[in-house]
Motif scaffolding. Structure first.
Motif, PDB file in Angstrom:
ATOM      1  N   ALA A   1     -26.226  76.126  28.522  1.00  0.00           N
ATOM      2  CA  ALA A   1     -27.179  75.771  27.467  1.00  0.00           C
ATOM      3  C   ALA A   1     -27.236  74.268  27.218  1.00  0.00           C
ATOM      4  CB  ALA A   1     -26.812  76.475  26.163  1.00  0.00           C
ATOM      5  N   SER A   2     -26.220  73.554  27.715  1.00  0.00           N
ATOM      6  CA  SER A   2     -26.159  72.111  27.451  1.00  0.00           C
ATOM      7  C   SER A   2     -26.945  71.357  28.529  1.00  0.00           C
ATOM      8  CB  SER A   2     -24.696  71.651  27.424  1.00  0.00           C
ATOM      9  OG  SER A   2     -23.983  72.207  28.514  1.00  0.00           O
ATOM     10  N   PRO A   3     -27.414  70.163  28.191  1.00  0.00           N
ATOM     11  CA  PRO A   3     -28.159  69.369  29.168  1.00  0.00           C
ATOM     12  C   PRO A   3     -27.199  68.617  30.088  1.00  0.00           C
ATOM     13  CG  PRO A   3     -28.032  68.183  27.102  1.00  0.00           C
ATOM     14  CD  PRO A   3     -27.331  69.491  26.885  1.00  0.00           C
ATOM     15  N   PRO A   4     -27.691  68.159  31.240  1.00  0.00           N
ATOM     16  CA  PRO A   4     -26.816  67.427  32.166  1.00  0.00           C
ATOM     17  C   PRO A   4     -26.294  66.128  31.561  1.00  0.00           C
ATOM     18  CG  PRO A   4     -29.103  67.507  32.977  1.00  0.00           C
ATOM     19  CD  PRO A   4     -29.027  68.397  31.799  1.00  0.00           C
ATOM     20  N   GLU A   5     -26.926  65.640  30.487  1.00  0.00           N
ATOM     21  CA  GLU A   5     -26.497  64.393  29.852  1.00  0.00           C
ATOM     22  C   GLU A   5     -25.163  64.555  29.121  1.00  0.00           C
ATOM     23  OE1 GLU A   5     -29.548  65.659  29.697  1.00  0.00           O
ATOM     24  OE2 GLU A   5     -30.775  64.108  30.639  1.00  0.00           O
ATOM     25  N   GLY A  13     -22.334  67.343  37.373  1.00  0.00           N
ATOM     26  CA  GLY A  13     -23.672  67.480  36.802  1.00  0.00           C
ATOM     27  C   GLY A  13     -24.330  68.786  37.194  1.00  0.00           C
ATOM     28  N   HIS A  14     -25.443  69.102  36.529  1.00  0.00           N
ATOM     29  CA  HIS A  14     -26.165  70.334  36.832  1.00  0.00           C
ATOM     30  C   HIS A  14     -27.636  70.141  36.521  1.00  0.00           C
ATOM     31  CE1 HIS A  14     -25.164  70.661  32.500  1.00  0.00           C
ATOM     32  NE2 HIS A  14     -26.301  71.329  32.397  1.00  0.00           N
ATOM     33  N   HIS A  60     -32.446  68.713  27.632  1.00  0.00           N
ATOM     34  CA  HIS A  60     -32.571  67.673  28.658  1.00  0.00           C
ATOM     35  C   HIS A  60     -33.844  66.861  28.417  1.00  0.00           C
ATOM     36  CE1 HIS A  60     -33.022  65.665  32.491  1.00  0.00           C
ATOM     37  NE2 HIS A  60     -34.114  66.358  32.767  1.00  0.00           N
ATOM     38  N   ARG A  61     -34.921  67.546  28.088  1.00  0.00           N
ATOM     39  CA  ARG A  61     -36.192  66.869  27.801  1.00  0.00           C
ATOM     40  C   ARG A  61     -36.022  65.883  26.644  1.00  0.00           C
ATOM     41  NH1 ARG A  61     -39.747  67.876  23.956  1.00  0.00           N
ATOM     42  NH2 ARG A  61     -41.942  67.278  24.244  1.00  0.00           N
ATOM     43  N   ARG A  62     -35.305  66.341  25.628  1.00  0.00           N
ATOM     44  CA  ARG A  62     -35.060  65.515  24.446  1.00  0.00           C
ATOM     45  C   ARG A  62     -34.160  64.316  24.776  1.00  0.00           C
ATOM     46  NH1 ARG A  62     -36.756  65.744  19.025  1.00  0.00           N
ATOM     47  NH2 ARG A  62     -35.128  64.997  17.619  1.00  0.00           N
ATOM     48  N   ARG A  63     -33.033  64.616  25.434  1.00  0.00           N
ATOM     49  CA  ARG A  63     -32.045  63.565  25.705  1.00  0.00           C
ATOM     50  C   ARG A  63     -32.561  62.525  26.687  1.00  0.00           C
ATOM     51  NH1 ARG A  63     -26.652  65.016  24.337  1.00  0.00           N
ATOM     52  NH2 ARG A  63     -25.970  63.169  25.458  1.00  0.00           N
ATOM     53  N   SER A  64     -33.428  62.949  27.604  1.00  0.00           N
ATOM     54  CA  SER A  64     -33.931  61.994  28.597  1.00  0.00           C
ATOM     55  C   SER A  64     -35.208  61.323  28.098  1.00  0.00           C
ATOM     56  CB  SER A  64     -34.182  62.718  29.918  1.00  0.00           C
ATOM     57  OG  SER A  64     -35.199  63.689  29.743  1.00  0.00           O
ATOM     58  N   ILE A 111     -34.879  76.324  37.661  1.00  0.00           N
ATOM     59  CA  ILE A 111     -34.416  75.021  37.174  1.00  0.00           C
ATOM     60  C   ILE A 111     -35.614  74.124  36.883  1.00  0.00           C
ATOM     61  CG2 ILE A 111     -32.166  75.023  38.320  1.00  0.00           C
ATOM     62  CD1 ILE A 111     -33.388  73.386  40.587  1.00  0.00           C
ATOM     63  N   TRP A 112     -35.403  73.228  35.944  1.00  0.00           N
ATOM     64  CA  TRP A 112     -36.411  72.208  35.664  1.00  0.00           C
ATOM     65  C   TRP A 112     -35.699  70.909  35.353  1.00  0.00           C
ATOM     66  CZ3 TRP A 112     -37.387  69.171  31.230  1.00  0.00           C
ATOM     67  CH2 TRP A 112     -38.565  68.395  31.307  1.00  0.00           C
ATOM     68  N   SER A 113     -36.277  69.798  35.790  1.00  0.00           N
ATOM     69  CA  SER A 113     -35.793  68.516  35.289  1.00  0.00           C
ATOM     70  C   SER A 113     -37.017  67.645  35.051  1.00  0.00           C
ATOM     71  CB  SER A 113     -34.837  67.854  36.276  1.00  0.00           C
ATOM     72  OG  SER A 113     -35.551  67.004  37.126  1.00  0.00           O
ATOM     73  N   ARG A 114     -36.830  66.575  34.307  1.00  0.00           N
ATOM     74  CA  ARG A 114     -37.971  65.735  33.931  1.00  0.00           C
ATOM     75  C   ARG A 114     -38.683  65.181  35.163  1.00  0.00           C
ATOM     76  NH1 ARG A 114     -36.263  59.843  32.001  1.00  0.00           N
ATOM     77  NH2 ARG A 114     -38.503  59.933  31.705  1.00  0.00           N
TER      78      ARG A 114
END
Lengths: 253, 205
Positions: free
Chosen positions: A68-72, A42-43, A140-144, A113-116
């Protein structure tokens, strides 16, 4: 005692060989390489990987590319822009094929870095392929399913130079919490009602979040772009500590 | 260790003359890229001071004019950024760390490590052994001209034998500390020491 044994050693971020799963044409100068890692734990959106190429004679070259891809997602997306005379970018864009092995290591970096879990709002300003790490944040915002208010100002020469344009437009279409603004610096369609020319203070002020909402601000792009945007943001009263920057050197490769 | 896989069709474009001067994984650039964690601060030399600190006390403090009056050194060195670029033969002028200690009346460094503190909250940690004996300076001029803000002006640390993030921009204070502690990038995934010749880029390298 030596200087290097004073702190506990972290495990080394090991080189690994991934397989090229797909290559997407993004614009005339940009492709995305979809990579299947051998192992990946993961990242964080905003992190990068290092790519290493090895020639027959043992010569090696390394470059960093934002993810460019999300951790999901299990597959990693790296977006590569052609650098004139760049030995690594021209190899990745012209020689690399689906199924090839590609040596890399990561994820790297814990600043940009940013995460929800950080919450929001997030204010993103991208110049050209500086969109790449910011795209990981938006995906990531979208997928989570984070409803974090987000705003992206994306500066490109023309609409044709906007990487991920269809995906961004679709994202913004049905998401009231996401604002998407293009700044077209060189070429505008005849019916263009958006921003003409470079990003200025007014465009930033009109599309950012009030300071009391404590936005996380991420600015990524070429050096001159990032210097200009970040000093405008400071002038507008944003706390320099809330502004994270990543500059793509003019050289690169 | 396994041999790395050969990248089919990849050939070196590097000049043979570069090879011995480039640390592993680095490439040569002729311009001067800018890498920083945040915005570039605007610092007026009239407001600038630099301090040398031990615990709660100041060993020395200099205004811009006082600092400019210290003995000046000039060096030409290759610099290596962790983001992979290397630049040959960069010319710097400033005050060597040795001369700074001398100006503060410090004959023996009081501890083995320092933390460099900068405008913008940036910090970086260094062993004192990497600063003394002519190995480091506080640079105020690049190629004969006042150091530009984007490159750390008015004054930055210059420790050319380590990756360039250790050459902290916008230097304001050097604090001696008894034990090593990680600075800004060193707490965010980057190597604690950062020797380019051993390719110590990230944690654990």
């Amino acid at each position: 005692m030596t200087a290097t044994d004073a702190l506990p050693q972290q495990p080394r971020i090991a080189w690994q060989t991934g397989r090229v799963h797909a290559i997407l044409d993004e614009t005339s100068r940009v492709k995305s390489i979809i990579l299947e890692p051998a192992t990946w734990s993961g990242h964080w959106p905003g992190q990068h990987v290092d790519i290493r190429l090895t020639a027959e004679d043992g010569y090696q070259a390394e470059r960093s590319y934002s993810i460019a891809s999300p951790p999901e997602e299990k597959l990693l997306t790296l977006t590569v822009e052609r650098v004139d005379g760049g030995e690594v970018s021209s190899y990745l864009l012209d020689e690399l094929r689906v199924g090839d092995a590609l040596e890399f290591r990561g994820p790297i970096g814990r600043h940009f870095i940013w995460s929800r879990t950080r919450g929001g709002p997030i204010f993103l300003v991208a110049g050209g392929t500086g969109i790449t790490p910011l795209m990981a944040m938006l995906r990531h915002r979208r997928r989570s399913l984070a409803h974090t208010p987000a705003s992206l100002i994306y500066s490109v020469r023309s609409l044709a130079d906007a990487v991920y344009r269809d995906e961004l437009d679709a994202m913004a279409q049905d998401d009231r919490d996401l604002r998407l603004v293009y700044a077209l610096t060189r070429e505008q369609p005849s019916n263009w009602s958006g921003h003409w020319g470079r990003v200025n203070e007014m465009l930033l002020a009109n599309n950012s979040f009030a300071r009391e909402h404590d936005p996380s601000i991420f600015v990524c792009g070429p050096t001159g772009f990032v210097e200009s945007i970040s000093s405008m943001l400071v002038k507008l009263g944003f706390d320099p500590f809330s502004i994270k920057t990543e500059r793509f050197g003019p050289s690169g490769g | 260790m396994d041999r790395p896989p050969v990248s089919r069709g990849f050939r070196s474009t590097r000049q043979a003359s570069e090879a011995t001067r480039l640390p592993p994984g680095q490439y040569l650039t002729t311009d001067f890229p800018v890498l920083s964690a945040g915005p570039t601060p605007e610092i007026r030399v009239a407001d600038w001071k630099v301090g040398l600190q031990l615990g709660g006390s100041l060993l020395g403090k200099w205004t811009w004019d006082e600092f400019e009056a210290l003995p000046q050194s000039k060096i030409t060195v290759d610099i290596h950024c962790v983001t992979k670029w290397t630049k040959f033969d960069t010319v710097w002028q400033g005050v060597s760390f040795d001369d700074l200690l001398r100006a503060a009346g410090v004959s023996e460094p009081p501890s083995a490590y320092v933390m460099a503190h900068c405008d913008g909250g940036y910090t970086t940690n260094l062993p004192v052994a990497d600063l003394v004996a002519g190995r480091a300076m506080i640079a105020t001029r690049y190629e004969g001209l006042p150091l530009a803000p984007a490159h750390g002006g008015p004054a930055r640390l210059l420790v050319p034998h380590l990756y360039f993030w250790k050459s902290a921009k916008w230097l304001r204070r050097i604090r001696f500390m008894p034990n090593d502690e990680p600075g800004f990038w060193e707490s965010r995934g980057y190597h604690n020491y950062g020797d380019p010749w051993r390719e110590q880029r990230y944690d654990g390298d």
